[in-house]
Design an enzyme around this catalytic site. Sequence first.
Site, PDB file in Angstrom:
ATOM      1  N   ASP A   1     -17.718 -29.690   0.518  1.00  0.00           N
ATOM      2  CA  ASP A   1     -18.887 -28.906   0.147  1.00  0.00           C
ATOM      3  C   ASP A   1     -19.577 -29.661  -0.987  1.00  0.00           C
ATOM      4  O   ASP A   1     -18.961 -30.517  -1.639  1.00  0.00           O
ATOM      5  CB  ASP A   1     -18.453 -27.517  -0.312  1.00  0.00           C
ATOM      6  CG  ASP A   1     -19.591 -26.703  -0.879  1.00  0.00           C
ATOM      7  OD1 ASP A   1     -20.588 -26.488  -0.169  1.00  0.00           O
ATOM      8  OD2 ASP A   1     -19.490 -26.304  -2.056  1.00  0.00           O
TER       9      ASP A   1
ATOM     10  N   ARG B   1     -30.989 -30.772   4.740  1.00  0.00           N
ATOM     11  CA  ARG B   1     -30.665 -32.197   4.741  1.00  0.00           C
ATOM     12  C   ARG B   1     -31.430 -32.952   3.653  1.00  0.00           C
ATOM     13  O   ARG B   1     -30.898 -33.887   3.040  1.00  0.00           O
ATOM     14  CB  ARG B   1     -30.979 -32.808   6.122  1.00  0.00           C
ATOM     15  CG  ARG B   1     -30.609 -34.284   6.258  1.00  0.00           C
ATOM     16  CD  ARG B   1     -29.135 -34.511   5.997  1.00  0.00           C
ATOM     17  NE  ARG B   1     -28.753 -35.901   6.057  1.00  0.00           N
ATOM     18  CZ  ARG B   1     -28.101 -36.457   7.071  1.00  0.00           C
ATOM     19  NH1 ARG B   1     -27.764 -35.726   8.129  1.00  0.00           N
ATOM     20  NH2 ARG B   1     -27.772 -37.725   7.040  1.00  0.00           N
TER      21      ARG B   1
ATOM     22  N   ASP C   1     -15.874 -24.309  -3.217  1.00  0.00           N
ATOM     23  CA  ASP C   1     -15.866 -23.492  -4.432  1.00  0.00           C
ATOM     24  C   ASP C   1     -16.269 -22.054  -4.156  1.00  0.00           C
ATOM     25  O   ASP C   1     -16.254 -21.235  -5.076  1.00  0.00           O
ATOM     26  CB  ASP C   1     -16.819 -24.071  -5.483  1.00  0.00           C
ATOM     27  CG  ASP C   1     -18.270 -23.791  -5.155  1.00  0.00           C
ATOM     28  OD1 ASP C   1     -18.978 -23.223  -6.013  1.00  0.00           O
ATOM     29  OD2 ASP C   1     -18.709 -24.123  -4.032  1.00  0.00           O
TER      30      ASP C   1
ATOM     31  N   SER D   1     -22.252 -28.830   4.394  1.00  0.00           N
ATOM     32  CA  SER D   1     -22.963 -27.997   3.429  1.00  0.00           C
ATOM     33  C   SER D   1     -24.004 -27.120   4.109  1.00  0.00           C
ATOM     34  O   SER D   1     -24.575 -27.498   5.140  1.00  0.00           O
ATOM     35  CB  SER D   1     -23.651 -28.893   2.389  1.00  0.00           C
ATOM     36  OG  SER D   1     -24.491 -28.142   1.539  1.00  0.00           O
TER      37      SER D   1
ATOM     38  N   ASP E   1     -22.625 -28.380  -3.554  1.00  0.00           N
ATOM     39  CA  ASP E   1     -22.936 -27.703  -4.815  1.00  0.00           C
ATOM     40  C   ASP E   1     -21.783 -26.840  -5.280  1.00  0.00           C
ATOM     41  O   ASP E   1     -21.313 -25.960  -4.552  1.00  0.00           O
ATOM     42  CB  ASP E   1     -24.202 -26.850  -4.670  1.00  0.00           C
ATOM     43  CG  ASP E   1     -25.321 -27.362  -5.555  1.00  0.00           C
ATOM     44  OD1 ASP E   1     -25.081 -27.537  -6.764  1.00  0.00           O
ATOM     45  OD2 ASP E   1     -26.413 -27.617  -5.030  1.00  0.00           O
TER      46      ASP E   1
END
Length: 224
Positions: free
Chosen positions: A8, A113, A167, A109, A10
């Site tokens: 992932d 993009r 996260d 993610s 962010d």
Amino acid sequence: MQTAIIWDVDGTLLDSAEQHFRAWSALAAEIGKPFTRDDFAATFGMRNPEILRKRFFPHASDLQCDELGLRKETFYRDSVRAEGVTLLPGVQRLLDEFAAAGWKQAVGSSAPRGNLDLLLEVTGTAKYFSAVVSGEDVRRGKPDPEVFLSAAAKLGVPPAKCVVFEDAVAGVEAAKAGGMACVAVTFVGHHPAEKLRAAGADLVVETLEAVTVDAVQQFLPPPP
């Protein structure tokens, strides 16, 4: 058999959450809608159409979501270009060590993009990833496992041989739904450790400085 890490971005690879929050706040102000930090935390990791329909316009068309999403991402990308972003603790070492150990690496993610390309460019990490799967590449966002399964397929690695770094609760749920092990990190504070464990994370750490290649290897099935 080949093994892989799916990252992932962010909150895991880097932290640009504040830029995202300011971008959503700017968009909300433009359209005359409220947007709080609680709203942000509750939707972090979702794709833009899901956030827009959940928080602003439940019946928004795909075109409306595209237009509003692009406006939000323009705010965000301008901020990233102006301020930059840095890798989170332990990330650079792990990128190098997994590469040296022969693991394939990918990005999975919910972000557009254009954001991912910019972030990987700014951080100098694009060279580590053999595949990048973005929000536009899938029909269903996390906690659906499509984004991680797509990344595994692009790498040519079976899901059972993949470990996801995440996260967010939705991301952990997506990894587990896809049959993958998951290491969850709490450093940026979007979700507490107990919720990440409840979602199924195999390991929860404060920072990725606590993670090693050998520790991750133990979550994979032994060779036949």
